[in-house]
Design an enzyme around this catalytic site. Structure first.
Site, PDB file in Angstrom:
ATOM      1  N   ARG A 126     -18.018   1.954  13.109  1.00  0.00           N
ATOM      2  CA  ARG A 126     -17.827   2.468  12.149  1.00  0.00           C
ATOM      3  C   ARG A 126     -19.007   3.758  11.892  1.00  0.00           C
ATOM      4  NH1 ARG A 126     -12.386   3.318  10.907  1.00  0.00           N
ATOM      5  NH2 ARG A 126     -13.054   5.303  10.622  1.00  0.00           N
ATOM      6  N   ARG A 172      -7.460  12.629   6.212  1.00  0.00           N
ATOM      7  CA  ARG A 172      -6.567  10.932   6.154  1.00  0.00           C
ATOM      8  C   ARG A 172      -5.707  11.444   5.816  1.00  0.00           C
ATOM      9  NH1 ARG A 172      -8.120   4.894   6.033  1.00  0.00           N
ATOM     10  NH2 ARG A 172      -8.415   5.089   7.601  1.00  0.00           N
ATOM     11  N   ASP A 201      -2.938  -4.828  15.822  1.00  0.00           N
ATOM     12  CA  ASP A 201      -3.187  -4.024  14.300  1.00  0.00           C
ATOM     13  C   ASP A 201      -1.837  -4.456  13.826  1.00  0.00           C
ATOM     14  OD1 ASP A 201      -3.569  -2.608  12.249  1.00  0.00           O
ATOM     15  OD2 ASP A 201      -2.513  -0.386  13.885  1.00  0.00           O
ATOM     16  N   GLN A 210     -11.695   5.189  14.925  1.00  0.00           N
ATOM     17  CA  GLN A 210     -11.998   3.971  15.394  1.00  0.00           C
ATOM     18  C   GLN A 210     -11.792   3.433  16.732  1.00  0.00           C
ATOM     19  OE1 GLN A 210     -11.106   0.951  12.834  1.00  0.00           O
ATOM     20  NE2 GLN A 210     -12.409  -0.027  14.036  1.00  0.00           N
ATOM     21  N   HIS A 221      -6.002   7.626  15.755  1.00  0.00           N
ATOM     22  CA  HIS A 221      -7.221   6.993  14.693  1.00  0.00           C
ATOM     23  C   HIS A 221      -8.020   7.621  15.770  1.00  0.00           C
ATOM     24  CE1 HIS A 221      -9.484   5.678  11.258  1.00  0.00           C
ATOM     25  NE2 HIS A 221      -8.503   4.337  11.742  1.00  0.00           N
ATOM     26  N   CYS A 248      -8.624  -3.273  14.064  1.00  0.00           N
ATOM     27  CA  CYS A 248      -8.986  -2.140  13.050  1.00  0.00           C
ATOM     28  C   CYS A 248      -9.600  -2.525  12.161  1.00  0.00           C
ATOM     29  CB  CYS A 248      -8.355  -0.773  13.198  1.00  0.00           C
ATOM     30  SG  CYS A 248      -6.811  -1.263  12.780  1.00  0.00           S
TER      31      CYS A 248
END
Ligand code: CP
Ligand code: NVA
Length: 300
Positions: A287, A104, A219, A134, A131, A259
């Site tokens: 996840r 990440r 988001d 996700q 991402h 998310c």
């Protein structure tokens, strides 16, 4: 055989993506029925985090443990990365020891470069541009609640950010319509948008984007690394807030996803994220299941 990486959703074929979603759903049912499998016994995942994380870290670490493997958390402060050891050297060294690496970081180019120097599969655990982990969980969650997403309408509200880009990837791969309403200066990357020109469309009006939507997604207005822009972003993004009034333009049974982490009162109101249409807790929990299916896909 060429090492497979998961840097964007497009690293998978449509069939592989569908298999991962189906395996995630099946694996979750097995786990809830008390059945355990040790498919990754003795395998090790290294996780390099240059940004904060709750869900990504815990889901990968738990997933590896449940499958009989092990995960190692690495941060710049705790490794030589923070003292200037080149990314390429880190990739070469880690991939001589572990079976898979999750990273990440900020610039997506760093994820790509890391993968170039890795002998083992590299997973993008979030970059400034994508991402993909996700979106696996989001797609699993939609299918669990409503069945196939093919032909459905998804509305994206707010920043044309890393999550929005991954939604654009998913739109053409899973054949749904993506209506994107963003302030003009915060639209998604044009090149990424063009890859899904038959599936993704920009809207000026939040209400028009949400009209008849089956799924409404938003988001944070300022992603990790953009915290200093928060004040100016709040003013520009205010009309894009997902609130109860906006949700009335979507289908009556529309779902809401985010998310997380979320900021109640900014990109979403509490009555929406904590309301009947919200599936954010399933989404976050998935996840674990979708990444277990991804790890098995990459490692077995
Ligand atoms: N959604 C998500 O990736 O959460 P974390 O930042 O907590 O990992
Ligand atoms: N767009 C957000 C997602 C957090 C999971 C960020 O990059 O900070």
């Amino acid at each position: 055989m060429k090492t497979r990486h998961f840097l964007t959703l497009n690293d998978l074929s449509v069939e592989e993506l569908q298999n991962i979603i189906n395996n995630a759903i099946a694996g979750k049912l097995r786990l809830h029925a008390g059945q355990t499998v040790q498919t990754l016994k003795g395998r090790v995942l290294a996780m390099v985090f240059e940004k904060s994380s709750t869900r990504t870290r815990v889901s990968f670490e738990t997933g590896m443990a449940q499958l009989g493997g092990h995960a190692i958390y690495l941060s710049p402060e705790g490794t030589q990365l923070g003292r200037g050891e080149p990314l390429e050297d880190t990739a070469r060294v880690l991939s001589n020891m572990v079976d898979c690496i999750m990273i990440r970081t900020f610039a997506h180019e760093k994820v790509v470069r890391f993968a170039e120097f890795s002998r083992v599969p590299v997973i993008n655990g979030l970059s400034d541009t994508y991402h993909p982990c996700q979106i696996l969980a989001d797609m699993q969650t939609y299918v669990e609640h409503r069945g196939s997403i093919k032909g459905k309408t998804v509305a994206w509200l707010g920043d044309g950010n890393n999550m929005c880009h991954s939604y654009i990837n998913a739109a053409w791969m899973l054949d749904f319509k993506l209506n994107i309403a963003c302030p003009e200066a915060y639209c998604p990357d044009q090149t990424i948008l063009r890859t899904a020109s038959n599936h993704a469309e920009l809207f000026n009006e939040p209400c028009s984007a949400v009209k008849e939507a089956d799924l409404v997604v938003t988001d944070v207005w300022a992603s990790m690394g953009q915290e200093q822009e928060m004040a100016e972003r709040q003013a520009v993004f205010a009309p894009y807030q997902v609130n109860r009034e906006l949700m009335t333009h979507a289908k009556r049974d529309a779902l809401f996803m985010h998310c997380l982490p979320a900021h109640r009162g900014q990109e979403v109101t509490a009555d929406v994220i904590d309301g009947q249409q919200s599936v954010v807790w399933d989404e976050a929990g998935n996840r674990l299941h979708s990444q277990k299916a991804l790890l098995e896909f990459l490692l077995l």
